[in-house]
Design an enzyme around this catalytic site. Structure first.
Site, PDB file in Angstrom:
ATOM      1  N   LYS A 204       0.772  -1.026  -0.180  1.00 55.91           N
ATOM      2  CA  LYS A 204       0.124  -0.024  -0.061  1.00 55.91           C
ATOM      3  C   LYS A 204       0.955   1.276  -0.009  1.00 55.91           C
ATOM      4  O   LYS A 204       1.694   1.384   1.042  1.00 55.91           O
ATOM      5  CB  LYS A 204      -0.755   0.103   1.288  1.00 55.91           C
ATOM      6  CG  LYS A 204      -1.903   1.271   1.188  1.00 55.91           C
ATOM      7  CD  LYS A 204      -2.756   1.133   2.576  1.00 55.91           C
ATOM      8  CE  LYS A 204      -3.579   2.293   2.635  1.00 55.91           C
ATOM      9  NZ  LYS A 204      -4.509   2.165   3.869  1.00 55.91           N
ATOM     10  N   LYS A 262      -2.140  -1.506  -3.539  1.00 57.56           N
ATOM     11  CA  LYS A 262      -2.933  -0.285  -3.704  1.00 57.56           C
ATOM     12  C   LYS A 262      -2.034   0.962  -3.715  1.00 57.56           C
ATOM     13  O   LYS A 262      -1.086   1.264  -2.894  1.00 57.56           O
ATOM     14  CB  LYS A 262      -3.823  -0.362  -2.346  1.00 57.56           C
ATOM     15  CG  LYS A 262      -4.993   0.924  -2.125  1.00 57.56           C
ATOM     16  CD  LYS A 262      -5.541   0.863  -0.888  1.00 57.56           C
ATOM     17  CE  LYS A 262      -6.410   2.221  -0.808  1.00 57.56           C
ATOM     18  NZ  LYS A 262      -7.293   2.179   0.604  1.00 57.56           N
TER      19      LYS A 262
END
Length: 341
Positions: A204, A262
């Site tokens: 992420k 992400k």
């Protein structure tokens, strides 16, 4: 010179031929739909920076999920906005909190839906960070408060346990604390939830594509003395790909069943690197900023929204995503099933 005998265009001549040799496919059950739960009844608050996305009370969320299910969406991931926030994020792990209530309602009323839950503190802390803040050590660098990694781990584990007790099918830690997968796995197993999988937000990145989400989840870092203004101290540097592989490796060693990249589209290279190296299901999160950009361009008539949505999600699949988390899940499922024209 004789004309080349190899003509790739032969197999592109008609849609039937193109379909016959198509390498990557996109289906409604590849998609996971993020939904935002808030207290109250008959609440449907529009998120201004994400047209078509709403904060939903549990009754409205169930109705929305049912519509998605009828379109072919088989999985949702839940984010919660609590009744109150505090420095410890105590509503995150309350067994009667907003997410456990939403889970129970979904499992009762849309029993075929896979219910995933985001496990993080940012929606529940009054400072908006993904963990508990502490003062820096005396004599150390900087004066800002810091997220206390180790003090946050047991709270994340308690949050995941509360979700599992309510009936969550999958828990998904998104905080980027070191060691959180192991902490969650240990607590879940110790309470008899060995069969609840963990989808780790393993790679992420601290990018610029999350702004609209923070409007929806009310989770932006709050201004205040010493409070870090961003999450660069624990989310990943967008410049690093080897570190992303290391993060995935560590989370799998700790017991993650699935891993996620992400954001999605700006990091498709990372997604492909991970897909080529691991043999577990891999997800990509098509995040709020990506969604909002498509919406904004479509509203101005600059792009064909439906075609761009399907192409974007297909490209996530082509890069290696087994699952794609997207706010377009219901819209895309309706397009794929012919229910939206």
């Amino acid at each position: 010179m004789p004309f080349p005998q190899i003509r790739p265009r032969r197999m592109r001549r008609t849609e039937v031929l193109r379909s016959l040799v198509r390498e990557t496919h996109l289906a409604p059950d590849d998609l996971v739909w993020p939904l935002f739960a808030v207290p109250g009844q008959r609440v449907r608050n529009a998120v201004k920076s994400m047209p078509g996305v709403f904060q939903l009370s549990v009754d409205e969320l169930v109705a929305e999920a049912q519509e998605g299910y009828e379109a072919g969406v088989r999985s949702v991931i839940l984010f919660g906005i609590p009744e109150r926030k505090d420095a410890q994020g105590t509503e995150a792990y309350a067994e009667d909190g907003i997410i456990p209530r939403a889970i129970r309602a979904l499992k009762e009323q849309v029993p075929g839906m896979v219910v995933m839950t985001d496990v993080c503190m940012c929606e529940y802390t009054d400072h908006g960070h993904c963990g508990i803040l502490k003062a820096p050590k005396a004599g150390g660098p900087g004066q800002d408060l810091q997220v206390d990694n180790d003090a946050t781990l047991p709270l994340l584990a308690k949050e995941a346990l509360a979700h599992a007790k309510a009936g969550a099918d999958i828990v998904a830690p998104s905080d980027m604390m070191d060691g959180r997968v192991a902490a969650i796995r240990t607590l879940l197993d110790g309470h008899g939830y060995q069969d609840v999988p963990i989808l780790s937000y393993a790679a992420k990145f601290a990018g610029a594509f999350y702004g609209p989400f923070r409007d929806a989840a009310e989770s932006a870092p709050q201004p205040g003395p010493g409070i870090p203004k961003d999450r660069k101290g624990y989310q990943m540097d967008p410049a690093n790909w080897r570190e992303a592989l290391r993060e995935v490796e560590l989370d799998l060693e700790e017991g993650a069943d699935m891993v996620m990249v992400k954001p999605a589209v700006p990091y498709l290279d990372i997604l492909r690197l991970i897909r080529d190296r691991v043999d577990v299901p891999t997800a990509a999160y098509h995040v709020s900023g990506e969604y909002a950009m498509i919406k904004a361009a479509a509203e101005r008539g600059w792009i064909d929204e439906d075609r761009v949505v399907l192409e974007t999600l297909l490209c996530c699949r082509r890069a290696g995503a087994d699952l794609v988390l997207t706010y377009y899940a219901k819209h895309a499922a309706q397009l794929l099933s012919g229910k939206k024209r």
